[in-house]
Design a protein around this motif. Sequence first.
Motif, mmCIF file in Angstrom:
data_model
loop_
_atom_site.group_PDB
_atom_site.id
_atom_site.type_symbol
_atom_site.label_atom_id
_atom_site.label_comp_id
_atom_site.label_asym_id
_atom_site.label_seq_id
_atom_site.Cartn_x
_atom_site.Cartn_y
_atom_site.Cartn_z
ATOM 1 N N ALA A 125 0.821 -1.214 0.000
ATOM 2 C CA ALA A 125 0.000 0.000 0.000
ATOM 3 C C ALA A 125 0.851 1.259 0.000
ATOM 4 O O ALA A 125 0.365 2.337 -0.340
ATOM 5 N N ASN A 126 2.119 1.114 0.362
ATOM 6 C CA ASN A 126 3.036 2.258 0.385
ATOM 7 C C ASN A 126 4.116 2.133 -0.687
ATOM 8 O O ASN A 126 5.260 2.535 -0.478
ATOM 9 N N ARG A 127 3.751 1.543 -1.814
ATOM 10 C CA ARG A 127 4.608 1.483 -2.992
ATOM 11 C C ARG A 127 5.927 0.751 -2.734
ATOM 12 O O ARG A 127 6.959 1.067 -3.321
ATOM 13 N N SER A 128 5.904 -0.235 -1.853
ATOM 14 C CA SER A 128 7.098 -0.998 -1.507
ATOM 15 C C SER A 128 6.837 -2.483 -1.725
ATOM 16 O O SER A 128 5.699 -2.910 -1.873
ATOM 17 N N ARG A 129 7.893 -3.270 -1.715
ATOM 18 C CA ARG A 129 7.776 -4.710 -1.922
ATOM 19 C C ARG A 129 8.492 -5.444 -0.795
ATOM 20 O O ARG A 129 9.371 -4.886 -0.126
ATOM 21 N N GLU A 186 9.785 3.981 5.968
ATOM 22 C CA GLU A 186 9.540 4.494 7.322
ATOM 23 C C GLU A 186 8.062 4.374 7.670
ATOM 24 O O GLU A 186 7.691 3.920 8.764
ATOM 25 N N ILE A 187 7.212 4.786 6.739
ATOM 26 C CA ILE A 187 5.764 4.719 6.970
ATOM 27 C C ILE A 187 5.323 3.272 7.140
ATOM 28 O O ILE A 187 4.515 2.944 8.017
ATOM 29 N N THR A 188 5.862 2.383 6.305
ATOM 30 C CA THR A 188 5.500 0.962 6.391
ATOM 31 C C THR A 188 5.851 0.388 7.750
ATOM 32 O O THR A 188 5.046 -0.321 8.375
ATOM 33 N N GLU A 189 7.044 0.692 8.230
ATOM 34 C CA GLU A 189 7.464 0.161 9.528
ATOM 35 C C GLU A 189 6.585 0.687 10.658
ATOM 36 O O GLU A 189 6.167 -0.077 11.546
ATOM 37 N N LEU A 190 6.296 1.975 10.630
ATOM 38 C CA LEU A 190 5.513 2.566 11.710
ATOM 39 C C LEU A 190 4.087 2.027 11.721
ATOM 40 O O LEU A 190 3.561 1.640 12.774
ATOM 41 N N ALA A 224 -8.501 2.009 0.045
ATOM 42 C CA ALA A 224 -8.240 3.385 0.461
ATOM 43 C C ALA A 224 -7.379 4.101 -0.560
ATOM 44 O O ALA A 224 -7.580 5.289 -0.853
ATOM 45 N N ALA A 225 -6.405 3.386 -1.118
ATOM 46 C CA ALA A 225 -5.534 3.999 -2.119
ATOM 47 C C ALA A 225 -6.315 4.385 -3.366
ATOM 48 O O ALA A 225 -6.087 5.443 -3.965
ATOM 49 N N GLU A 226 -7.247 3.531 -3.761
ATOM 50 C CA GLU A 226 -8.042 3.827 -4.951
ATOM 51 C C GLU A 226 -8.973 5.012 -4.723
ATOM 52 O O GLU A 226 -9.282 5.766 -5.655
#
Length: 433
Positions: free
Chosen positions: A284-288, A308-312, A362-364
């Motif tokens: 959801a945060n453009r990561s893999r 950072e956002i993903t971890e938090l 939510a992203a959509e």
Amino acid sequence: MGSSDRTRRAARQQARARHTQRTADGVDARSLDANGVAARLWATANDYSYGQRQTAAADAAFLADADDRQLGLAVAGVFERALNFLWPNGWLPYDLVQATSRECDGFATSLVVDVIAADMARHAEATLHERWRDQLRQIEARQWWRHDRQHFEQWLAKHILTKEEGLEAVIAALATLMALPKLPLILPLPGKSTSADTGPVTGVDQKVLAKVRGLLAKAESTEFPEEAEALSAKAQELMSRHAFERALLDADEHVPQTASSRRVWLDTPYVGAKAQLVAAVAAANRSRGVVYEKIGFIALIGADLDLEITELLSTSLLLQATRAMVAAGASRTNGIEARSRTYRQSFLLAYATRIGQRLHAAAEESDDLTADDRLLPVLADREKAVTQLFEELYPATVKKSYTVGSAAGWDAGTAAADLADIGLDRQKLTPTR
């Protein structure tokens, strides 16, 4: 026979046993130099790593009679050899401490922290990557011992251990390090980093992140669900706003988009299911993400701010999931099944799946965040950077499926995920310059 006689007899038997050990194969431990002691330690640890653990205590007792200085040099030498192998094979300080703590006791783990501190002292601080320095602070790796005596001797005194006990910890720790597999190299090696390795400024505002961490910490500590949800929502709002504003600044300043990798270690049990939750947040945060279930972590690849956002957010959601799972097990209406491993595994898998669906939806619905035409090239370049690094680090990955063995656990996990706060009710963000 009186108690004093029995004590003396036992002492004589122990002395004879030690003598037999010292002279095994015609070798007296007291005659070994550091190389000889190190060879014996390395061989014993190698056997230990392959499951042959019965000789560890005997070899520890044998080597305990070695000269203190030679013993100290040997212990330092075998760990230096291990670290010199592990650093180029992708392992970082925090990784080694986590891996050791899962297989060994606290004594062995503290020893690994110390040998890392000693190894890093050989390098100028400026030649250590910033994330290396952060990890050294995180594991509290520092040279606390005096340099006029061997570290091993002082470590034994600090932890009130005999030489035999300490050597058993050495063997267990060394065996754990020897068994670790090769990982992708994600940071410059110690002594090789330069200022250029930090790359362009990522825009991660440490004040914002500190505030977010504070909000999540309060959310994790409160006993009131409504307060926790409000705090989590505020944290998510801050993270989203910060990411949006950073992307706009990158667009205006033509900042090149880069990607990096980091590892998130997960508590046992149910590492696989928990990793699925982190992977859902990452997507959801453009990561893999790539899961190392047997070792205990998930590797993430993405832009620094997105990671950072993903971890938090993952930390908060994992806490909410665990609380909901434990609450379900404590409820009398759910019966004993809710406390079974199958139920809890199914609960967490369902929770991760549903959270992923909610974040995707939510992203959509958040088209207002990407309506600015300046963002489109930035996001496209960021996706390209992430894909390129992912394929470089992980050229061959396979998907893994998990079996859901409890329908009740799946239903409960889905329901809990629907109640979890992911900060969806946000006000429309206004770009700031």
